[in-house]
Design an enzyme around this catalytic site. Sequence first.
Site, short mmCIF file in Angstrom:
data_model
loop_
_atom_site.label_atom_id
_atom_site.label_comp_id
_atom_site.label_asym_id
_atom_site.label_seq_id
_atom_site.Cartn_x
_atom_site.Cartn_y
_atom_site.Cartn_z
N GLU A 1 -12.99 -23.23 5.52
CA GLU A 1 -11.99 -23.36 5.59
C GLU A 1 -11.30 -23.50 6.60
O GLU A 1 -10.04 -24.47 6.09
CB GLU A 1 -11.41 -21.89 6.20
CG GLU A 1 -11.26 -20.56 5.33
CD GLU A 1 -10.13 -20.48 3.96
OE1 GLU A 1 -9.27 -21.45 4.18
OE2 GLU A 1 -10.80 -19.93 3.83
N SER B 1 16.15 7.81 -29.73
CA SER B 1 17.72 8.29 -29.85
C SER B 1 17.84 8.73 -28.29
O SER B 1 19.41 8.74 -28.10
CB SER B 1 18.08 9.14 -30.80
OG SER B 1 17.06 9.66 -32.34
#
Length: 650
Positions: free
Chosen positions: A86, A365
Site C-alpha cells: 500500500e 394479470s
Amino acid sequence: MRKIIKYSLIIFLSLFILAFLIGSGLFIHYATTAPKLDVSKLESKPSSIVYDKDGNIIADLGQEKREMVATNEIPLTLVDAITSIEDHRFFNHRGVDPVRIMGSVLHNAKSDTTQGGSTLTQQLIKLSYFSTNKSDQNVKRKAQEAWLSVQLERKASKEEILTFYINKVYMANGYYGMRTAAKAYYGKELKDLSLSQLALLAGMPQSPNGYNPYTNPEAAKTRRNTVLSSMLQYEKISKDDYDKAVAAPIDEGLQKLSPSITIPAYADNFLKQVIEQVKNDTGQDVTTGGLKVYTTLDTNAQKYLYDIVNSDEYVSYPDNDMQVASTVVDVSTGAVAAQIGARKQDPGTIFGNNQAVNTDRDWGSTMKPITDYAPAYEYGVYDSTGKYLSDNPYNYPGTDIPLYNWDHKYQGQITVRRAITQSRNVPAVKTLESVGLDNSAEFLNKLNIKYQTMGYPNGISSNTNESGREWGASSEKMASAYAAFASGGIYTKPYYVTKIIDDEGKETNLKPEKIRAMKETTAYMMTDMLKDVITQGTMTNGYIPGLIQAGKTGTSNYTDEQFEQVVAEYGMLDNLMAPDENFVGYTPHYSMAVWTGYKNKLNPLYGPKLAVSLDVYREMMTYLSQNVPNEDWVMPEGVYRNGSELTVSN
C-alpha cells in the site's frame, strides 16, 4: 532564433508559475473547507442501532463485531506486508508522498493498469471522513484528504496511524478490522498467522469483496501473491520465504464462517433493504456503525408474515422448495410495514436473496389494472365500468400473432367490469391499444414501474428483457402501485427508513414525497371493480368474510418452448401449468402483494399450488385487519352510480 527560444522559455515559465499559483490557491481553498480533524473519528464507531416503527430495537450492528488490536500486538510481518503493497515509503513521508504521486503518474501514463498515489495516512482519512465511491474521488476531496493527512501526521505517530488503519478497514463478509478477520477466517490471533495468511489479509482492503477468499479464491490468490512479490521486492522477506508462501493453498487454514452479525431471522430481508436505502439515499453504510436508524417495520406483522411463510400452520405448502415473496405497505404513509423475500432460508443466513424486490419474475394479470384499465379512465378513453368491450379472436396489434384468453375461449361483448373480474386477456390488450403505449408508459412511470421498451404483451405481463430492479415489477413495486388505488390516487415510493441520526447527532429525514399518480375518480373506479374480483371473480379463495377489500390475481405463462420442456420433464400435470402465481390485494389500510413459484421456472405450479398466493394473502390480511376500522372507500365527486355500474363525468 535565440530570441524565440528565450521568449518561449519565458512564456513557458510564466504559464507554469501561473498554473502553480492557481493550483496552490485552489488547494488552499479546498483545504480550508475540509472537516476539522478529530482523532476519535479514526477509531471504530459505536454500534448502529436499528429500531422498528414503535422505537423498539430490531438489531444492534457494529462495534461488538470489530475486535481491536493494540499496537504492541501487531506482528512486524503484517506491517511489512501492508506497507509493501500500500505505501512502501510510509515511514519516510509526512502524510503526503510527492515521490509516490509522481511514480503513480508515470506508471499510469505507461501502463494499462492504474496505480494510486494515496498514502496509508490518506487512505485512513478517506475511510474515516469521506465516501469511498469512485464518483466522489474528485480534486476537492483529494486536496482535503491530503490536508487532513498532513495534520494527522503531526498529531499521531506512525505506529498509531497503522493501528488505526488495521482496526478500521473492511475485510469482507461483514467483518471490520484485521484482528476480527484473523479470528473469523482462521480462528487465530494475528501473531499466530503464517506469512501467506498475513499477506492475504494485507491485500484485501483494496477490494474486500473482490479478494474474498471464500467467494473469489482465484482473485484472492492473485492478490496475495502480489503482496508477497512486493515484500520480496522491498526485501522484507527472503526468496525462500516467498516461494513457500506462494505455494500455500489459498484456503489453507480457512474455517467455516459464522455470521458476522446477529439479527433475527424474521427481519433478514427487511434489514437488507434498510441498509440499501440508507446507502442509496445518504451514501452511509449502516454496517460500519455509528447510526441510529428508525425504520417503518411493524415487528408484530413481520413476525406473523414470517410464520405464515415458513410454517405449515397457516398455509398448506406442497413442499419445502416452493418459494414465497411478499410486501405489505401501509396505505396511509406508503411505508413498507413487512416484507419476506424467501421461504425456508438456510439457518444463519445473513442478508440473503430478497425475491420481494427482484423483478425477474412475471406478475401476469396483476398488471392489467395499472397498465390497461386505469390509464383508460385517467385519459378519458373509457368513462364507465359498464362500457362494452369485445372479447373475440384477436391478434396482437401490428402482428399476425393471435392473443388467447387463459381458457382459450371467448365471451363476446362484455363490460369492462366483467373483463377485469374474469381476467380476460383480449379486452385488456385491446384497451391498451386504445390507450396507447406512450400514455400507458407515462401512467406506469408515476407508479415507479418502467420498461426500456414497452410492448403490447405488457398489457397482460410484466415480462421484460432488461436486467436490474429499475425495470419491470416486484412485490415491493406492486404493493405500492395498488396502494395508490387504495389511497385515492396518491403514490409514495416504497421506503423502509424514516430517519437516521449519525454519531454527531445530525438527523436526516428519509421519507419520500407523496405524489398524485392518478385522479381520485380513476382510483375509485378501479377499486370498485377490483372489489368484485374477490366476490365473483378469480380470487374467491382470498375472500375474508365481512372485510372490505379489493385485488387482482396474476398467472404467468410459459413460452411454447418452455412448455415443451415442462411437459417433457413432468408430463401434462394439469390444464393450467404456470411458472408464477401472484396476488395483489388491499383495504383502505394495507396493500399486500404476494408472489409464489419455484427458483427453477420450469418447475410448474398447477392445481392447489396455484392457490397458495391467495392463501398467504388471506391469512396475513385477516391478521392485519383485526385492529383497524373496517371502512369503505368514499365515492368522490365526479363519479355517479347507475345500478351496479359507475360512470365518471369528464
